[in-house]
Design an enzyme around this catalytic site. Structure first.
Site, PDB file in Angstrom:
ATOM      1  CE  LYS A 242       5.906 102.328 -64.834  1.00 24.04           C
ATOM      2  NZ  LYS A 242       6.977 103.312 -64.744  1.00 24.04           N
ATOM      3  NE  ARG A 243       5.086 100.815 -76.113  1.00 20.12           N
ATOM      4  CZ  ARG A 243       5.257  99.733 -76.880  1.00 20.12           C
ATOM      5  NH1 ARG A 243       4.234  99.137 -77.416  1.00 20.12           N
ATOM      6  NH2 ARG A 243       6.474  99.257 -77.104  1.00 20.12           N
TER       7      ARG A 243
END
Ligand code: GLU
Length: 469
Positions: A242-243
Site C-alpha cells: 500500500k505504501r
C-alpha cells in the site's frame, strides 16, 4: 492436448497490478498455443469478497484488453462439489476424520517443537486411531492422509526443480468441522474440473504447490504444469505494498497510460525476448514462452513505463486518443465537447501527441485549443509578455489582420517577414506569439497552432494578450 490456463483472482478490492501481469502471462500463453484462457473468481472468503470487487476485476481486465473464454467460474458456488471430493477421499481412505481441537493442536505444536519433531508427526494424531474413540458431540474435520515418507517434487517451469520432504508437511485439513472446504481443496478441484493444463501464478503460491500436488495425487489426477513467477517490487526494491500506492490497475488508467503500453510494460517486467523493448501484443502472442520469464523480482520503473506510453501514444490513431481524453477535457472545461471542438482536436492531435507521455498530459496540453474566454496563462507565459512583447504583439496583430491566406505556410512567411522588419530573430517573435495563443511557453509549432485555431480566434487571443481589446 489443448492448453488451458486460468486467472484466479480473489475479489478483495481491485485488480492488483501484479495480478494484471499474471493474467497477461496466462492469456498470452493460451493465445500463443491456440488454447483457452479462463477466469475464476476465488470468492470463498465471504467476509473479504464483494460484488463491487468482482466488478472491478472484470472492468479492469476489460480495460487492460484481456478477454477470457467460457463462463466465469465462481469458486464459492462450487463449494458443494469441493466438499463432495473431500468426502470421496474419506470414503476411499485417502483422508480421515480428525477431532483435534484448536487448543490441543496448539499444545501439540509446542510439544513437537520441544521434542524437535516435525509438526506433521502430531497433526496426524487421528490418522490411525479408531474413530470409535472420538470425543462425543464434536464435529471432526477431514484431513488428507498425506504421504509420510519420501518427498514431493515440483518441476516448475520458472523455478526449476523444487522439492520438499513429505514429513515436513502436515496432513492438511480439507473440510472444516462446519463442512466448508478449505481454499487449497477448492483450488485443486476447480483446476481439475476446469481442465487447467498450465498454472502460471505469483511465486508467493509456490509453497502451496507441494500440498496441492499431494492432493492431485490423492484424487488420482495428473497435476498441471506449474510456473511461479517472481513478484513485482516497488521502485525501492521492497515488496509492492500500500505504501507504494498505485496498486490497482485503475490507478494506471487514471494516470493516463494506454492499455497497450501497460501490457507491453508488464510483459517486459519479468519476461524478455532478446533486447526487444517495444513489443506490441501481436508480437507478444507470437513470442511468449515460459523460458523468457526471469527468476528474480522485478522493480516498477515509472520512467520506463512513461517512455513506452509515449511511444504507444504516437502510434495510436488520433480519433482513439481523442476519445480517451474526452472525459479529462470535459471535466477541466466543465462542459461537453461539441463537433467543432472535436474537429479542432483532430487537426491538432498529430502535433500534440508528439510531446505528451501520458493521456493526462495530452489532455492538459490540448486544453488551450478549446478555451473561448480569457486564456489562462502559466507563469512562464506571463513572464514572456512584458510591455515590449505586448507592443510587438500589437504590431503583429495589425500585420496578421491583413493576411488573407490563413494557412500554416502563409503565417510562417508573414511572421518571418515581420521578424526581419523588426530586426529580431524569429524566436523573439514566436515566443510572445506562443504565449498569446496558448497561454504557455511550450506547445506544438506556433504556425500550426495559429492555423488550427483559425483566423478569428487567433486574432482574438493576440489582441487580448496585446492588451488592445
Ligand atoms: N486467488 C489467488 C490470488 O489471488 C490465486 C490462486 C492461484 O492462482 O492458484 O492470489
Amino acid at each position: 492436448m489443448t492448453v488451458v490456463t486460468r486467472f484466479a483472482p480473489s475479489p478483495t478490492g481491485y485488480l492488483h497490478i501484479g495480478g494484471a501481469r499474471t493474467a497477461l502471462y496466462n492469456w498470452l500463453y493460451a493465445r500463443h498455443h491456440g488454447g483457452v484462457f479462463r477466469l475464476r473468481i476465488e470468492d470463498t472468503d465471504r467476509a473479504r469478497s464483494s460484488e463491487d470487487a468482482v466488478r472491478k476485476i472484470i472492468d479492469g481486465l476489460a480495460w487492460f484488453g484481456l478477454d477470457w473464454d467460457e463462463e466465469i467460474v465462481s469458486q464459492f458456488e462450487r463449494r458443494e462439489r469441493h466438499a463432495e471430493v473431500a468426502r470421496r477421499l474419506l470414503a476411499e481412505g485417502k483422508a480421515y476424520h480428525c477431532w483435534l481441537q484448536p487448543a490441543e493442536l496448539e499444545a501439540l505444536r509446542e510439544k513437537a517443537k520441544a521434542e524437535g519433531k516435525p509438526w506433521a508427526y502430531y497433526t496426524s494424531y487421528w490418522r490411525d486411531r479408531d474413530p470409535a474413540e472420538a470425543p462425543k458431540g464434536l464435529d471432526p474435520v477431514i484431513r488428507l492422509r498425506a504421504p509420510r515418507d519420501g518427498e514431493t517434487t515440483v518441476q516448475d517451469k520458472v523455478q526449476g526443480t523444487v522439492t520438499v520432504q513429505n514429513d515436513q508437511l502436515d496432513d492438511m485439513v480439507l473440510l472444516r468441522a462446519d463442512g466448508t472446504p478449505v481454499y487449497m481443496l477448492s483450488v485443486v478441484v476447480d483446476d481439475i474440473d476446469m481442465g487447467i493444463t498450465q498454472i502460471i501464478r505469483g511465486d508467493d503460491h509456490l509453497t502451496n504447490t507441494f500440498r496441492q500436488v499431494q492432493l492431485y495425487n490423492a484424487i488420482g489426477a495428473t497435476p498441471p504444469d506449474f510456473a511461479h513467477i517472481p513478484l513485482i517490487h516497488g521502485p525501492d526494491g521492497a515488496k509492492l505494498s500500500k505504501r507504494h500506492g498505485a496498486l490497482g490497475i485503475e490507478a494506471y488508467r487514471d494516470m493516463g497510460y494506454l492499455p497497450a503500453a501497460l501490457r507491453n510494460y508488464l510483459l517486459r517486467l519479468g519476461w524478455g525476448h532478446g533486447d526487444e523493448e517495444v513489443i506490441p501484443t501481436e508480437k507478444a502472442i507470437e513470442w511468449f514462452d515460459l523460458d523468457g520469464v526471469g527468476r528474480s523480482p522485478s522493480r516498477l520503473d515509472f520512467a520506463k513505463l512513461e517512455n513506452l506510453n509515449g511511444i504507444y501514444m504516437r502510434e495510436t490513431a488520433d480519433a482513439e486518443l481523442l476519445e480517451r481524453i474526452t472525459p479529462n477535457l470535459e471535466t477541466a472545461l466543465e462542459r461537453s465537447l461539441d463537433d467543432a471542438d472535436r474537429a479542432i482536436l483532430l487537426l491538432a492531435m498529430t502535433g500534440l501527441k508528439q510531446r505528451a507521455k501520458t493521456l493526462v498530459e495530452l489532455a492538459d496540453s490540448a486544453l488551450f485549443y478549446l478555451r473561448s474566454g480569457p486564456l489562462p496563462m502559466n507563469e512562464a507565459a506571463l513572464k514572456i509578455l512584458t510591455g515590449d512583447a505586448r507592443a510587438l504583439l500589437g504590431r503583429l496583430l495589425a500585420a496578421l489582420s491583413g493576411l488573407n491566406d490563413w494557412t500554416e505556410a502563409a503565417l510562417e512567411a508573414e511572421v518571418n517577414r515581420i521578424a526581419e522588419s523588426e530586426g529580431l530573430k524569429l524566436g523573439k517573435v514566436a515566443q510572445p506569439l506562443r504565449a498569446a495563443l496558448t497561454g504557455s511557453n511550450v506547445s506544438p509549432g506556433i504556425f500550426e497552432v495559429a492555423a488550427i485555431l483559425g483566423r478569428d480566434e487567433a486574432l482574438r487571443r493576440i489582441r487580448e494578450a496585446a492588451g488592445a481589446s
